[in-house]
Design a protein around this motif. Structure first.
Motif, PDB file in Angstrom:
ATOM      1  N   LYS A 180      74.196 -35.421  41.370  1.00  0.00           N
ATOM      2  CA  LYS A 180      74.940 -35.811  40.169  1.00  0.00           C
ATOM      3  C   LYS A 180      74.952 -37.328  39.965  1.00  0.00           C
ATOM      4  N   PRO A 181      73.794 -37.981  39.971  1.00  0.00           N
ATOM      5  CA  PRO A 181      73.766 -39.442  39.882  1.00  0.00           C
ATOM      6  C   PRO A 181      74.325 -39.993  38.574  1.00  0.00           C
ATOM      7  N   LEU A 182      74.040 -39.333  37.447  1.00  0.00           N
ATOM      8  CA  LEU A 182      74.528 -39.845  36.170  1.00  0.00           C
ATOM      9  C   LEU A 182      76.044 -39.731  36.083  1.00  0.00           C
ATOM     10  N   GLU A 183      76.570 -38.614  36.528  1.00  0.00           N
ATOM     11  CA  GLU A 183      78.026 -38.429  36.517  1.00  0.00           C
ATOM     12  C   GLU A 183      78.713 -39.493  37.368  1.00  0.00           C
ATOM     13  N   ARG A 184      78.149 -39.794  38.512  1.00  0.00           N
ATOM     14  CA  ARG A 184      78.735 -40.821  39.392  1.00  0.00           C
ATOM     15  C   ARG A 184      78.622 -42.205  38.784  1.00  0.00           C
ATOM     16  N   LEU A 185      77.519 -42.488  38.109  1.00  0.00           N
ATOM     17  CA  LEU A 185      77.381 -43.780  37.426  1.00  0.00           C
ATOM     18  C   LEU A 185      78.406 -43.915  36.298  1.00  0.00           C
ATOM     19  N   LEU A 186      78.619 -42.840  35.563  1.00  0.00           N
ATOM     20  CA  LEU A 186      79.599 -42.882  34.482  1.00  0.00           C
ATOM     21  C   LEU A 186      81.008 -43.107  35.012  1.00  0.00           C
ATOM     22  N   GLU A 187      81.321 -42.500  36.133  1.00  0.00           N
ATOM     23  CA  GLU A 187      82.633 -42.729  36.746  1.00  0.00           C
ATOM     24  C   GLU A 187      82.795 -44.195  37.148  1.00  0.00           C
ATOM     25  N   MET A 188      81.708 -44.807  37.640  1.00  0.00           N
ATOM     26  CA  MET A 188      81.749 -46.218  38.004  1.00  0.00           C
ATOM     27  C   MET A 188      81.874 -47.102  36.766  1.00  0.00           C
ATOM     28  N   LEU A 189      81.213 -46.715  35.680  1.00  0.00           N
ATOM     29  CA  LEU A 189      81.326 -47.472  34.427  1.00  0.00           C
ATOM     30  C   LEU A 189      82.761 -47.419  33.906  1.00  0.00           C
ATOM     31  N   ILE A 190      83.342 -46.232  33.894  1.00  0.00           N
ATOM     32  CA  ILE A 190      84.696 -46.060  33.376  1.00  0.00           C
ATOM     33  C   ILE A 190      85.718 -46.816  34.227  1.00  0.00           C
ATOM     34  N   SER A 191      85.453 -46.914  35.521  1.00  0.00           N
ATOM     35  CA  SER A 191      86.373 -47.642  36.400  1.00  0.00           C
ATOM     36  C   SER A 191      86.129 -49.154  36.366  1.00  0.00           C
ATOM     37  N   GLY A 192      85.127 -49.601  35.621  1.00  0.00           N
ATOM     38  CA  GLY A 192      84.858 -51.027  35.474  1.00  0.00           C
ATOM     39  C   GLY A 192      84.023 -51.631  36.586  1.00  0.00           C
ATOM     40  N   ARG A 193      83.416 -50.800  37.430  1.00  0.00           N
ATOM     41  CA  ARG A 193      82.643 -51.326  38.559  1.00  0.00           C
ATOM     42  C   ARG A 193      81.219 -51.719  38.171  1.00  0.00           C
ATOM     43  N   ILE A 194      80.712 -51.200  37.067  1.00  0.00           N
ATOM     44  CA  ILE A 194      79.408 -51.635  36.562  1.00  0.00           C
ATOM     45  C   ILE A 194      79.531 -51.967  35.084  1.00  0.00           C
ATOM     46  N   THR A 195      78.590 -52.764  34.580  1.00  0.00           N
ATOM     47  CA  THR A 195      78.645 -53.260  33.199  1.00  0.00           C
ATOM     48  C   THR A 195      78.038 -52.271  32.220  1.00  0.00           C
ATOM     49  N   THR A 196      76.894 -51.703  32.591  1.00  0.00           N
ATOM     50  CA  THR A 196      76.158 -50.858  31.655  1.00  0.00           C
ATOM     51  C   THR A 196      75.343 -49.819  32.406  1.00  0.00           C
ATOM     52  N   ILE A 197      75.014 -48.743  31.731  1.00  0.00           N
ATOM     53  CA  ILE A 197      74.121 -47.693  32.245  1.00  0.00           C
ATOM     54  C   ILE A 197      72.957 -47.545  31.276  1.00  0.00           C
ATOM     55  N   ILE A 198      71.754 -47.388  31.811  1.00  0.00           N
ATOM     56  CA  ILE A 198      70.589 -47.090  30.980  1.00  0.00           C
ATOM     57  C   ILE A 198      70.291 -45.602  31.095  1.00  0.00           C
ATOM     58  N   GLU A 199      70.122 -44.932  29.949  1.00  0.00           N
ATOM     59  CA  GLU A 199      69.808 -43.505  29.980  1.00  0.00           C
ATOM     60  C   GLU A 199      69.324 -43.076  28.603  1.00  0.00           C
ATOM     61  N   ASP A 200      68.614 -41.972  28.540  1.00  0.00           N
ATOM     62  CA  ASP A 200      68.287 -41.347  27.266  1.00  0.00           C
ATOM     63  C   ASP A 200      69.585 -41.081  26.504  1.00  0.00           C
ATOM     64  N   LYS A 201      69.584 -41.374  25.205  1.00  0.00           N
ATOM     65  CA  LYS A 201      70.802 -41.270  24.407  1.00  0.00           C
ATOM     66  C   LYS A 201      71.377 -39.855  24.413  1.00  0.00           C
ATOM     67  N   SER A 202      70.528 -38.859  24.190  1.00  0.00           N
ATOM     68  CA  SER A 202      71.004 -37.471  24.155  1.00  0.00           C
ATOM     69  C   SER A 202      71.552 -37.039  25.502  1.00  0.00           C
ATOM     70  N   VAL A 203      70.917 -37.487  26.578  1.00  0.00           N
ATOM     71  CA  VAL A 203      71.336 -37.101  27.927  1.00  0.00           C
ATOM     72  C   VAL A 203      72.710 -37.675  28.246  1.00  0.00           C
ATOM     73  N   LEU A 204      72.896 -38.966  27.997  1.00  0.00           N
ATOM     74  CA  LEU A 204      74.181 -39.570  28.334  1.00  0.00           C
ATOM     75  C   LEU A 204      75.297 -39.033  27.442  1.00  0.00           C
ATOM     76  N   GLU A 205      75.020 -38.880  26.158  1.00  0.00           N
ATOM     77  CA  GLU A 205      76.056 -38.374  25.259  1.00  0.00           C
ATOM     78  C   GLU A 205      76.453 -36.939  25.622  1.00  0.00           C
ATOM     79  N   TYR A 206      75.481 -36.141  26.051  1.00  0.00           N
ATOM     80  CA  TYR A 206      75.789 -34.780  26.478  1.00  0.00           C
ATOM     81  C   TYR A 206      76.686 -34.798  27.712  1.00  0.00           C
ATOM     82  N   LYS A 207      76.352 -35.641  28.674  1.00  0.00           N
ATOM     83  CA  LYS A 207      77.110 -35.708  29.924  1.00  0.00           C
ATOM     84  C   LYS A 207      78.520 -36.254  29.709  1.00  0.00           C
TER      85      LYS A 207
END
Length: 275
Positions: A180-207
């Motif tokens: 679940k790498p994308l889910e974990r990256l999103l959790e880090m983004l929401i917690s403010g630990r990273i600035t940005t995530i790169i991903e396909d638009k449809s994939v990230l919006e779906y997740k």
């Protein structure tokens, strides 16, 4: 004399038998088309929803490309079985002929594979940040200015500018591995630990919709490179060209009669040709 007579009768009987057998085979070919003698295709699958979904993580959904493969192959009497495997390993298994195909890939990653006549999706790498973030992608300099960039280890983000920066392995890039790498990256983004995530638009919006956090993130830049997404088949399998032909022909039928959009509606997306 008796022996010659028996031989003559035997030859006449064989002629009649062959003729009758030919009629029977011809009749069976009408009643039971050859495509009913079905194959079961083994297709590599990995988590890249909504293109390619692991059912255990997505309420049984296999992704729109998975659904499309099932529907198009079923129309010609074939079945599809999905094999969960790491994306890179999946490509290797398909290339070796140990699996029949892969659900979603780029032609550039596997030029030796057998492809349908047209792409089955379009992808471009998009940058996402928190809603309140002032950071925006605008080229290499903006990448240097990001505190931390989240990516998935081993992924090709297609755009040359982005890939040149990532391949240099700078200190402000976090390459996520494991489950679940994308889910974990999103959790880090929401917690403010990273600035940005790169991903396909449809994939990230779906997740992010699946996680119920859609109101917390925004698009903060899109790369210039758009790449076609394909389902593809093994170069080692003798039936691969036939499978690619079936996928092409049946997808066209599904688009014409509206079944394709009904399938896509399950994932909340539009036909890639209409974008």
């Amino acid at each position: 004399m008796k022996s010659n007579s028996n031989n003559l009768l035997r030859r006449e009987w064989m002629k009649g038998f062959k003729k009758s057998a030919g009629i029977v085979v011809f009749s069976l070919s009408i009643l039971f088309p050859l495509h009913l003698f079905s194959d079961t295709l083994k297709i590599a699958t990995d988590e890249w929803c909504p293109y390619d979904c692991l059912p255990g993580q997505n309420d049984g959904k296999v992704g729109y490309l998975g659904d499309l493969l099932v529907e198009t192959m079923k129309a010609r009497g074939h079945k599809v079985e999905f094999v969960e495997v790491n994306y890179t390993r999946g490509l290797e298994l398909v290339r070796e002929g140990k699996l029949d195909g892969t659900m979603a890939c780029f032609r550039e990653e596997a030029p030796d594979f057998i492809f349908p006549d047209f792409p089955l999706g379009k992808s471009n790498s998009t940058f996402f940040t928190l809603k309140y973030s002032s950071w925006k992608y605008s080229g290499t300099q903006s990448l240097k200015q990001a505190k931390m960039i989240g990516v998935i280890d081993g992924y090709d983000y297609v755009d040359p500018t982005v890939m040149e920066y990532l391949n240099a392995k700078p200190n402000n890039v976090l390459a996520m591995k494991g489950e679940k790498p994308l889910e974990r990256l999103l959790e880090m983004l929401i917690s403010g630990r990273i600035t940005t995530i790169i991903e396909d638009k449809s994939v990230l919006e779906y997740k992010i919709t699946q996680m119920g956090k859609v109101d917390l993130v925004k698009v903060s830049g899109v790369t210039d490179s758009v790449i076609d997404v394909f389902a593809s088949f093994s170069p080692k399998k003798k039936n691969s060209k036939e499978y690619a032909k079936i996928l092409s022909e049946e997808t066209i039928k599904m688009r014409k009669d509206g079944r394709l959009q009904l399938l896509l509606d399950k994932y909340g997306i539009k036909d890639w040709q209409s974008k």
